[in-house]
Design a protein around this motif. Structure first.
Motif, PDB file in Angstrom:
ATOM      1  N   ALA A 153       6.684  -5.360 -15.390  1.00 44.06           N
ATOM      2  CA  ALA A 153       7.129  -4.216 -14.776  1.00 44.06           C
ATOM      3  C   ALA A 153       6.197  -3.226 -14.397  1.00 44.06           C
ATOM      4  CB  ALA A 153       8.456  -3.386 -15.765  1.00 44.06           C
ATOM      5  N   ALA A 154       5.042  -3.301 -15.150  1.00 46.37           N
ATOM      6  CA  ALA A 154       4.041  -2.238 -14.927  1.00 46.37           C
ATOM      7  C   ALA A 154       3.109  -2.795 -13.756  1.00 46.37           C
ATOM      8  CB  ALA A 154       3.097  -2.123 -16.261  1.00 46.37           C
ATOM      9  N   ALA A 155       2.910  -4.141 -13.876  1.00 47.60           N
ATOM     10  CA  ALA A 155       2.300  -4.722 -12.776  1.00 47.60           C
ATOM     11  C   ALA A 155       3.053  -4.721 -11.280  1.00 47.60           C
ATOM     12  CB  ALA A 155       2.357  -6.283 -13.046  1.00 47.60           C
ATOM     13  N   VAL A 156       4.140  -4.654 -11.325  1.00 41.93           N
ATOM     14  CA  VAL A 156       4.956  -4.363 -10.165  1.00 41.93           C
ATOM     15  C   VAL A 156       4.827  -2.865  -9.616  1.00 41.93           C
ATOM     16  CG1 VAL A 156       7.326  -4.388  -9.102  1.00 41.93           C
ATOM     17  CG2 VAL A 156       6.518  -6.234 -10.549  1.00 41.93           C
ATOM     18  N   ALA A 157       4.852  -2.022 -10.630  1.00 44.79           N
ATOM     19  CA  ALA A 157       4.851  -0.599 -10.320  1.00 44.79           C
ATOM     20  C   ALA A 157       3.134  -0.170  -9.960  1.00 44.79           C
ATOM     21  CB  ALA A 157       4.934  -0.018 -11.736  1.00 44.79           C
ATOM     22  N   ALA A 158       2.380  -1.083 -10.515  1.00 47.41           N
ATOM     23  CA  ALA A 158       0.937  -0.834  -9.950  1.00 47.41           C
ATOM     24  C   ALA A 158       0.813  -1.212  -8.525  1.00 47.41           C
ATOM     25  CB  ALA A 158       0.109  -1.600 -10.661  1.00 47.41           C
ATOM     26  N   ALA A 159       1.473  -2.130  -8.034  1.00 43.38           N
ATOM     27  CA  ALA A 159       1.646  -2.688  -6.690  1.00 43.38           C
ATOM     28  C   ALA A 159       2.085  -1.786  -5.846  1.00 43.38           C
ATOM     29  CB  ALA A 159       2.089  -4.039  -6.536  1.00 43.38           C
ATOM     30  N   LYS A 160       3.341  -1.415  -6.368  1.00 43.13           N
ATOM     31  CA  LYS A 160       4.004  -0.357  -5.320  1.00 43.13           C
ATOM     32  C   LYS A 160       3.570   1.011  -5.305  1.00 43.13           C
ATOM     33  CE  LYS A 160       8.993  -2.145  -5.816  1.00 43.13           C
ATOM     34  NZ  LYS A 160      10.153  -1.935  -6.241  1.00 43.13           N
ATOM     35  N   ALA A 161       2.828   1.286  -6.341  1.00 47.84           N
ATOM     36  CA  ALA A 161       1.898   2.680  -6.299  1.00 47.84           C
ATOM     37  C   ALA A 161       1.056   2.837  -5.038  1.00 47.84           C
ATOM     38  CB  ALA A 161       1.195   2.979  -7.641  1.00 47.84           C
ATOM     39  N   THR A 193      -2.618   5.448   1.768  1.00 50.99           N
ATOM     40  CA  THR A 193      -1.413   4.732   1.624  1.00 50.99           C
ATOM     41  C   THR A 193      -0.184   5.352   1.715  1.00 50.99           C
ATOM     42  OG1 THR A 193      -1.712   4.253  -0.662  1.00 50.99           O
ATOM     43  CG2 THR A 193      -2.728   2.429   0.637  1.00 50.99           C
ATOM     44  N   PRO A 194       0.862   4.608   2.205  1.00 47.44           N
ATOM     45  CA  PRO A 194       2.086   5.223   2.368  1.00 47.44           C
ATOM     46  C   PRO A 194       2.854   5.369   0.812  1.00 47.44           C
ATOM     47  CG  PRO A 194       2.261   3.191   3.119  1.00 47.44           C
ATOM     48  CD  PRO A 194       0.998   3.548   2.877  1.00 47.44           C
ATOM     49  N   HIS A 195       3.479   6.839   0.571  1.00 41.96           N
ATOM     50  CA  HIS A 195       3.950   6.773  -0.458  1.00 41.96           C
ATOM     51  C   HIS A 195       4.972   5.837  -0.892  1.00 41.96           C
ATOM     52  CE1 HIS A 195       6.943   8.282  -3.785  1.00 41.96           C
ATOM     53  NE2 HIS A 195       5.591   9.353  -4.237  1.00 41.96           N
ATOM     54  N   PRO A 196       5.203   4.980  -1.913  1.00 43.84           N
ATOM     55  CA  PRO A 196       6.138   3.933  -2.261  1.00 43.84           C
ATOM     56  C   PRO A 196       7.631   3.994  -1.983  1.00 43.84           C
ATOM     57  CG  PRO A 196       5.183   4.615  -4.221  1.00 43.84           C
ATOM     58  CD  PRO A 196       4.407   5.275  -3.123  1.00 43.84           C
ATOM     59  N   THR A 197       8.001   5.292  -1.881  1.00 43.95           N
ATOM     60  CA  THR A 197       9.460   5.584  -1.780  1.00 43.95           C
ATOM     61  C   THR A 197       9.651   6.172  -0.112  1.00 43.95           C
ATOM     62  OG1 THR A 197       9.155   7.749  -2.410  1.00 43.95           O
ATOM     63  CG2 THR A 197       9.829   6.194  -4.023  1.00 43.95           C
ATOM     64  N   ALA A 198       8.636   6.305   0.701  1.00 38.80           N
ATOM     65  CA  ALA A 198       8.673   6.567   1.867  1.00 38.80           C
ATOM     66  C   ALA A 198       9.345   5.565   2.706  1.00 38.80           C
ATOM     67  CB  ALA A 198       7.338   7.003   2.483  1.00 38.80           C
ATOM     68  N   PRO A 199      10.061   5.908   3.737  1.00 43.13           N
ATOM     69  CA  PRO A 199      10.724   4.827   4.559  1.00 43.13           C
ATOM     70  C   PRO A 199       9.589   4.080   5.691  1.00 43.13           C
ATOM     71  CG  PRO A 199      11.371   6.826   5.377  1.00 43.13           C
ATOM     72  CD  PRO A 199      10.619   7.192   4.227  1.00 43.13           C
ATOM     73  N   ARG A 200       9.658   2.817   5.663  1.00 41.39           N
ATOM     74  CA  ARG A 200       8.723   2.164   6.515  1.00 41.39           C
ATOM     75  C   ARG A 200       9.249   1.521   7.632  1.00 41.39           C
ATOM     76  NH1 ARG A 200       4.682  -1.451   2.524  1.00 41.39           N
ATOM     77  NH2 ARG A 200       4.700   0.323   0.616  1.00 41.39           N
ATOM     78  N   PRO A 201       8.626   1.675   8.811  1.00 38.30           N
ATOM     79  CA  PRO A 201       9.248   0.922  10.035  1.00 38.30           C
ATOM     80  C   PRO A 201       9.137  -0.551   9.801  1.00 38.30           C
ATOM     81  CG  PRO A 201       6.776   1.774  10.270  1.00 38.30           C
ATOM     82  CD  PRO A 201       7.410   2.483   8.932  1.00 38.30           C
ATOM     83  N   HIS A 228       7.452  -4.565   3.915  1.00 38.44           N
ATOM     84  CA  HIS A 228       8.808  -3.894   3.826  1.00 38.44           C
ATOM     85  C   HIS A 228       9.008  -3.055   2.704  1.00 38.44           C
ATOM     86  CE1 HIS A 228       9.841  -6.692   7.354  1.00 38.44           C
ATOM     87  NE2 HIS A 228       9.169  -7.437   6.526  1.00 38.44           N
ATOM     88  N   GLY A 229       7.932  -3.218   1.640  1.00 37.56           N
ATOM     89  CA  GLY A 229       8.456  -2.218   0.371  1.00 37.56           C
ATOM     90  C   GLY A 229       8.657  -2.754  -0.668  1.00 37.56           C
ATOM     91  N   ASN A 230       8.855  -4.058  -0.652  1.00 40.73           N
ATOM     92  CA  ASN A 230       9.502  -4.985  -1.847  1.00 40.73           C
ATOM     93  C   ASN A 230       8.407  -5.743  -2.523  1.00 40.73           C
ATOM     94  OD1 ASN A 230      12.270  -5.122  -0.906  1.00 40.73           O
ATOM     95  ND2 ASN A 230      11.659  -6.236   0.924  1.00 40.73           N
ATOM     96  N   ALA A 231       8.499  -5.707  -3.625  1.00 40.15           N
ATOM     97  CA  ALA A 231       7.288  -6.345  -4.571  1.00 40.15           C
ATOM     98  C   ALA A 231       8.012  -6.785  -5.806  1.00 40.15           C
ATOM     99  CB  ALA A 231       6.432  -5.254  -5.332  1.00 40.15           C
ATOM    100  N   ASN A 232       7.382  -8.125  -6.433  1.00 40.25           N
ATOM    101  CA  ASN A 232       7.911  -8.651  -7.533  1.00 40.25           C
ATOM    102  C   ASN A 232       6.866  -9.398  -8.399  1.00 40.25           C
ATOM    103  OD1 ASN A 232       9.817  -9.547  -9.386  1.00 40.25           O
ATOM    104  ND2 ASN A 232      10.560 -11.145  -8.193  1.00 40.25           N
ATOM    105  N   HIS A 233       7.187  -9.956  -9.508  1.00 40.64           N
ATOM    106  CA  HIS A 233       6.015 -10.653 -10.162  1.00 40.64           C
ATOM    107  C   HIS A 233       6.495 -12.294 -10.437  1.00 40.64           C
ATOM    108  CE1 HIS A 233       8.448 -11.337 -13.986  1.00 40.64           C
ATOM    109  NE2 HIS A 233       8.906  -9.969 -13.722  1.00 40.64           N
ATOM    110  N   GLN A 238       0.814 -12.058 -11.959  1.00 39.18           N
ATOM    111  CA  GLN A 238       0.790 -12.563 -10.602  1.00 39.18           C
ATOM    112  C   GLN A 238       1.778 -11.692  -9.885  1.00 39.18           C
ATOM    113  OE1 GLN A 238      -0.946 -15.105  -8.740  1.00 39.18           O
ATOM    114  NE2 GLN A 238      -0.489 -13.504  -7.464  1.00 39.18           N
ATOM    115  N   VAL A 239       1.529 -10.683  -8.915  1.00 41.62           N
ATOM    116  CA  VAL A 239       2.367  -9.863  -8.024  1.00 41.62           C
ATOM    117  C   VAL A 239       2.426 -10.603  -6.792  1.00 41.62           C
ATOM    118  CG1 VAL A 239       1.940  -7.911  -9.632  1.00 41.62           C
ATOM    119  CG2 VAL A 239       0.798  -8.205  -7.769  1.00 41.62           C
ATOM    120  N   VAL A 240       3.693 -10.290  -6.183  1.00 43.02           N
ATOM    121  CA  VAL A 240       3.727 -10.576  -4.663  1.00 43.02           C
ATOM    122  C   VAL A 240       4.253  -9.348  -4.071  1.00 43.02           C
ATOM    123  CG1 VAL A 240       3.787 -13.092  -4.741  1.00 43.02           C
ATOM    124  CG2 VAL A 240       5.786 -11.761  -5.163  1.00 43.02           C
TER     125      VAL A 240
END
Length: 475
Positions: free
Chosen positions: A274-282, A5-13, A235-240, A229-231
């Motif tokens: 915050a840990a849950a959001v980090a998990a999704a972004k990871a 999976t792409p690195h969470p900080t990599a730019p996405r199309p 586009h690289g956005n995530a929240n709880h 619950q995470v969403v």
């Protein structure tokens, strides 16, 4: 090997939006009906699939179209990928919603859906594989800075298990790498019993999941089960959307859920979310998902991720005002999170009781025909169900009949409202676990909020539950 999976900080199309006009629901019962309702409010047409024993089910009646996909046993119908895809092609569906259970976390199903040029309403199959393998998920979370319990990779032998248990310290818990729902889990308190227990757990896991790989974790004696619950969008956005308390369990199966968790301080809530959001972004996740934690005092540890909508999503909807199923569909089209990228705070308190067709003491499923049915109502009461008077509950599937959900300004008012609602609920012709819920909501430990995952099994009073059942029978 898991899909990279792409690195969470990599730019996405920026992905193009996918148009969805007709959704096939690859499920049955309450969740199929729930998805149909969400689709209808979004202006989407729906296709129900059904087994021969579900011909008269409500999800078949209320969908725009319906296709029979096989006989009663789930292996021949709701798990029959070939027939489900054929139904989608026959009806011209352009998206598939898997619901929960059945094929909802099967990466190979999601891949086939996508290869057939259909939109899978859920995450990328690679994410499902990474988080579906519990060992890989642990390692991924540990690398991302999400707290995990001391544990191991896949155990290679009994000697390896003994050495690792001595390193971690007893008690330990054996878990299946491909597991879920408590199957293959064994607590070990005596190192001499570990080899035999490992063998038993491997056999159980192989039978349940087709994979006997096991790993060890330190066993937490009195944990609470709290999930976030995470969403996340494409586009690289995530929240709880806050957390849920799921500690009322029987044999690792949830019985009652509530939101928010009554023992979390605001600081601990922020840290866990915050840990849950980090998990999704990871993992570059996109879709609806749930990060589950074990809470041990004021410390929490990653347990697993569910890459689907949860049975208990309703309590989150009640305290946030967000229709999670509609948002899951929007995310599948490529829409950004938009209004969901804000800080959520709990709006009151919600409780959900799972109403099952089962003996309330022995917990044995009780299929049969419902001869009389009345669901409760009134302010702050919601019922999600596919039941109606005269329907026959088949023996092939999960025993859940309904989800009874209440919402109130605070927890104590929610408990009283649930007690009232349970008293109004009438289901005759089969046994249900309503007496268990009525007993449960009277227990001082539950009312005070001072309970853990062992509470129900440790304090269950069969005679008291039987008395509740007798009182219910007498009206």
């Amino acid at each position: 090997m898991p899909t990279k999976t792409p690195h969470p900080t990599a730019p996405r199309p920026t992905p193009p939006l996918r148009e969805i006009r007709k959704v096939l629901i690859a499920n049955r019962g309450e969740i199929a009906l729930r998805v149909i309702r969400a689709c209808r409010e979004l202006g989407l047409r729906t296709v129900a699939v059904y087994s021969t024993v579900d011909e008269h089910a409500l999800h078949v009646r209320f969908a725009d179209e319906a296709v029979c996909i096989g006989p009663g046993p789930s292996s021949q119908s709701y798990l029959n990928i070939k027939n489900i895809i054929a139904a989608a092609e026959l009806t011209g569906a352009d998206a598939v919603h898997p619901g929960y259970g059945f094929l909802s976390e099967r990466a190979e199903f999601a891949e086939i859906v996508q290869k057939c040029k259909l939109t899978f309403i859920g995450p990328d199959p690679g994410h499902m594989r990474v988080m579906g393998d519990k060992v890989t998920a642990r390692q991924t979370m540990e690398r991302s800075g999400v707290p995990v319990l001391p544990g191991t990779g896949v155990l290679t032998s009994a000697a390896h298990a003994v050495a690792e248990a001595e390193r971690i310290g007893l008690p330990v818990i054996l878990k299946a790498s491909a597991g879920g729902g408590g199957r293959g889990m064994k607590i070990v308190r005596d190192i001499k019993l570990l080899p035999q227990t490992l063998q038993t757990a491997q056999v159980e896991a192989l039978k349940a999941f087709g994979c006997g790989d096991m790993y060890l974790e330190r066993y937490v004696q009195s944990p609470r089960h709290v999930e976030v619950q995470v969403v996340a969008d494409q586009h690289g956005n995530a929240n709880h959307l806050l957390e849920r308390e799921c500690s009322v369990q029987r044999r690792h199966q949830k019985v009652l859920e509530e939101a928010p968790c009554s023992v979390l301080s605001e600081a601990l809530r922020r840290e866990m979310c915050a840990a849950a959001v980090a998990a999704a972004k990871a993992i570059g996740y996109h879709s609806l998902g749930t990060i589950e934690f074990l809470l041990d005092g004021d410390r929490f540890y990653f347990m697993e991720m569910n890459t689907r909508v949860q049975v208990e999503h309703c309590v989150t909807e009640m305290i946030t005002g967000v229709d999670l199923v509609q948002e899951q569909i929007r995310l599948a089209t490529g829409e950004p999170l938009g209004h969901l990228m804000r800080e959520f705070r709990p709006r009151g308190h919600a409780i959900e009781c799972r109403i099952n067709a089962e003996d309330p003491i022995k917990f044995v499923p009780q299929p049969g025909t419902i001869s009389a049915l009345h669901f409760p109502g009134g302010y702050g009461v919601r019922v999600d169900s596919h039941m109606y008077q005269g329907i026959t509950v088949p023996p092939f599937y999960d025993s859940m009949l309904a989800k009874l959900i209440v919402h109130a300004p605070d927890r104590q008012q929610a408990i009283r409202r649930m007690q009232r609602a349970l008293g109004e609920c009438v289901i005759e012709g089969i046994q249900t676990n309503i007496p268990l819920h009525r007993w449960l909501l009277k227990q001082p430990a539950f009312i005070s909020g001072k309970y853990d995952t062992h509470f129900l099994e440790a304090s269950l009073d069969p005679e008291a539950v039987r008395a509740e059942a007798d009182a219910e029978a007498q009206g």
